[in-house]
Design a protein around this motif. Structure first.
Motif, PDB file in Angstrom:
ATOM      1  N   ALA A  11      -0.157   2.874  -6.037  1.00  0.00           N
ATOM      2  CA  ALA A  11       0.946   3.994  -5.684  1.00  0.00           C
ATOM      3  C   ALA A  11       0.317   5.207  -5.098  1.00  0.00           C
ATOM      4  O   ALA A  11       0.982   6.092  -4.656  1.00  0.00           O
ATOM      5  N   ILE A  15      -0.237   5.965   2.119  1.00  0.00           N
ATOM      6  CA  ILE A  15       1.055   4.952   2.629  1.00  0.00           C
ATOM      7  C   ILE A  15       2.181   4.788   1.692  1.00  0.00           C
ATOM      8  O   ILE A  15       3.533   5.017   1.963  1.00  0.00           O
ATOM      9  N   ARG A  36      -4.120   3.960 -10.638  1.00  0.00           N
ATOM     10  CA  ARG A  36      -5.263   4.494 -11.707  1.00  0.00           C
ATOM     11  C   ARG A  36      -4.807   6.165 -11.717  1.00  0.00           C
ATOM     12  O   ARG A  36      -5.679   6.773 -12.453  1.00  0.00           O
ATOM     13  N   ASP A  37      -4.203   6.776 -10.855  1.00  0.00           N
ATOM     14  CA  ASP A  37      -4.302   8.049 -10.470  1.00  0.00           C
ATOM     15  C   ASP A  37      -2.936   8.811 -10.561  1.00  0.00           C
ATOM     16  O   ASP A  37      -2.396   9.021  -9.555  1.00  0.00           O
ATOM     17  N   TYR A  61      -8.651  -1.610 -12.410  1.00  0.00           N
ATOM     18  CA  TYR A  61      -7.999  -3.027 -11.610  1.00  0.00           C
ATOM     19  C   TYR A  61      -8.725  -4.021 -12.545  1.00  0.00           C
ATOM     20  O   TYR A  61      -8.687  -5.070 -11.782  1.00  0.00           O
ATOM     21  N   SER A 116     -12.074  -5.437  -4.530  1.00  0.00           N
ATOM     22  CA  SER A 116     -10.934  -4.399  -4.538  1.00  0.00           C
ATOM     23  C   SER A 116      -9.961  -4.960  -3.673  1.00  0.00           C
ATOM     24  O   SER A 116      -8.716  -4.656  -3.662  1.00  0.00           O
ATOM     25  N   THR A 120      -8.413  -8.036  -6.091  1.00  0.00           N
ATOM     26  CA  THR A 120      -7.354  -7.392  -6.944  1.00  0.00           C
ATOM     27  C   THR A 120      -5.912  -7.638  -6.554  1.00  0.00           C
ATOM     28  O   THR A 120      -5.011  -7.998  -7.419  1.00  0.00           O
ATOM     29  N   SER A 144      -2.990  -5.627   4.422  1.00  0.00           N
ATOM     30  CA  SER A 144      -4.347  -6.379   5.139  1.00  0.00           C
ATOM     31  C   SER A 144      -4.742  -5.306   6.069  1.00  0.00           C
ATOM     32  O   SER A 144      -4.607  -3.878   5.925  1.00  0.00           O
ATOM     33  N   TYR A 161     -15.799  -5.310   4.698  1.00  0.00           N
ATOM     34  CA  TYR A 161     -14.328  -4.847   4.857  1.00  0.00           C
ATOM     35  C   TYR A 161     -13.677  -5.648   5.650  1.00  0.00           C
ATOM     36  O   TYR A 161     -12.544  -6.525   5.251  1.00  0.00           O
ATOM     37  N   THR A 195      -3.952   2.224  12.602  1.00  0.00           N
ATOM     38  CA  THR A 195      -4.778   3.475  11.982  1.00  0.00           C
ATOM     39  C   THR A 195      -3.813   4.479  11.581  1.00  0.00           C
ATOM     40  O   THR A 195      -3.211   4.964  12.395  1.00  0.00           O
ATOM     41  N   PRO A 199      -6.969   9.234   3.575  1.00  0.00           N
ATOM     42  CA  PRO A 199      -8.426   9.336   3.476  1.00  0.00           C
ATOM     43  C   PRO A 199      -9.086   8.152   3.515  1.00  0.00           C
ATOM     44  O   PRO A 199     -10.386   8.311   4.149  1.00  0.00           O
ATOM     45  N   SER A 201      -8.963   6.286   6.416  1.00  0.00           N
ATOM     46  CA  SER A 201      -9.496   6.166   7.849  1.00  0.00           C
ATOM     47  C   SER A 201      -9.855   7.597   8.353  1.00  0.00           C
ATOM     48  O   SER A 201     -10.463   7.732   9.291  1.00  0.00           O
TER      49      SER A 201
END
Ligand SMILES: NC(=O)c1ccc[n+]([C@@H]2O[C@H](COP(=O)([O-])OP(=O)(O)OC[C@H]3O[C@@H](n4cnc5c(N)ncnc54)[C@H](OP(=O)(O)O)[C@@H]3O)[C@@H](O)[C@H]2O)c1
Length: 248
Positions: A11, A15, A36-37, A61, A116, A120, A144, A161, A195, A199, A201
């Motif tokens: 979260a 986006i 996590r944050d 994760y 990741s 995950t 994706s 990636y 696009t 952070p 992109s």
């Protein structure tokens, strides 16, 4: 009154935050955010009056952390979870850069990106199976990227990636087939946001035409419309920000 809940995993994605702000406008939706944050911004998501936003904090994760989060989630599942957004994904960090040349490929960065981006999200789906199959209906949206399309690969580069998103797509198609046997009212969407100014992109935005660099608000609005318009057809869809199908 809350009649359905939306689960947003990862979260702290920019986006995801835009999704939260738009979903909060609907008073019938309860939100459960996993990240996590959990920082001050996230705390602003809380609506203290009716407590429509709950936050589950994870340290990382790894499987064990996911299991703990699922245990905590069980305390909130008195209202059905009808939407699950899985936003996790990395392209670069302090030690990882997308590879321009095959010489840049390393075991360490490939493994981290694969875990990741591909593993995950699937671990979350694995642990959420009782929720997914027992609820009357559920839509699962996993972030994706178009670069995960094998048929669309014309530019090359970004080995890890690309491979991680292609692997994610394959596992989502596979999971859709399995889940359809257990619950016909589940829809899985592999989503390409385009696009988007986040952070992730940021270092790669300079060659993107201005009208092709989207705000998170725009992408979130598009995605919420796409999700509502998608039917339960027992298969995975690979869709872009316009709702158009991407060839796998
Ligand atoms: N921005 C774009 O242009 C673009 C284009 C195509 C696809 N996407 C995809 O869209 C998704 C959201 O990205 P974003 O642009 O919103 O990026 P972002 O703001 O940088 O968000 C990063 C996301 O990845 C999670 N994350 C970070 N490190 C992780 C790790 N080591 N293991 C697992 N998860 C980790 C974060 O979860 P926490 O909440 O725990 O921090 C957060 O959900 C990603 O899957 C990305 O690949 C983005």
């Amino acid at each position: 009154m809350i009649t359905q809940q939306v689960l947003i995993i990862g979260a702290n994605s920019d986006i995801a935050k835009a999704l939260v702000l738009q979903l909060r406008e609907n008073k019938t939706i309860g939100l459960i955010l996993i990240s996590r944050d959990v920082n001050a911004d996230d705390l602003l998501y809380r609506n203290k009056k009716n407590n429509r936003v709950n936050i589950i904090s994870v340290n990382d994760y790894l499987s064990q952390s996911i299991e703990h989060a699922i245990e905590e989630l069980a305390t909130y599942d008195h209202v059905p979870i009808t939407r699950i957004f899985i936003c996790n994904g990395i392209l670069h960090n302090q030690s990882i850069q997308p590879e321009k040349r095959i010489e840049a490929l390393t075991v360490e960065s490939f493994s981290e990106v694969m875990i990741s981006n591909a593993l995950t999200p699937m671990l979350w789906i694995q642990h959420l199976m009782p929720t997914i199959t027992n609820n009357s209906s559920c839509k699962i949206i996993v972030f994706s990227a178009r670069v995960g399309s094998i048929s669309d690969n014309r530019l090359g580069g970004w080995y890890s990636y690309r491979a991680s998103k292609a692997a994610l797509n394959m596992m989502l198609k596979t999971a859709a087939i399995e889940i359809a046997r257990r619950n016909k009212n589940v829809k899985i969407i592999a989503f390409h946001p385009g696009t988007t100014d986040t952070p992730l992109s940021k270092p790669f935005q300079k060659n993107v035409p201005e009208n092709k660099l989207f705000t998170c608000e725009f992408v979130a609005k598009q995605l919420l419309t796409i999700v509502e318009n998608t039917s339960y057809d027992q298969r995975a869809s690979y869709l872009d920000w316009q709702g158009k199908s991407i060839n796998w």
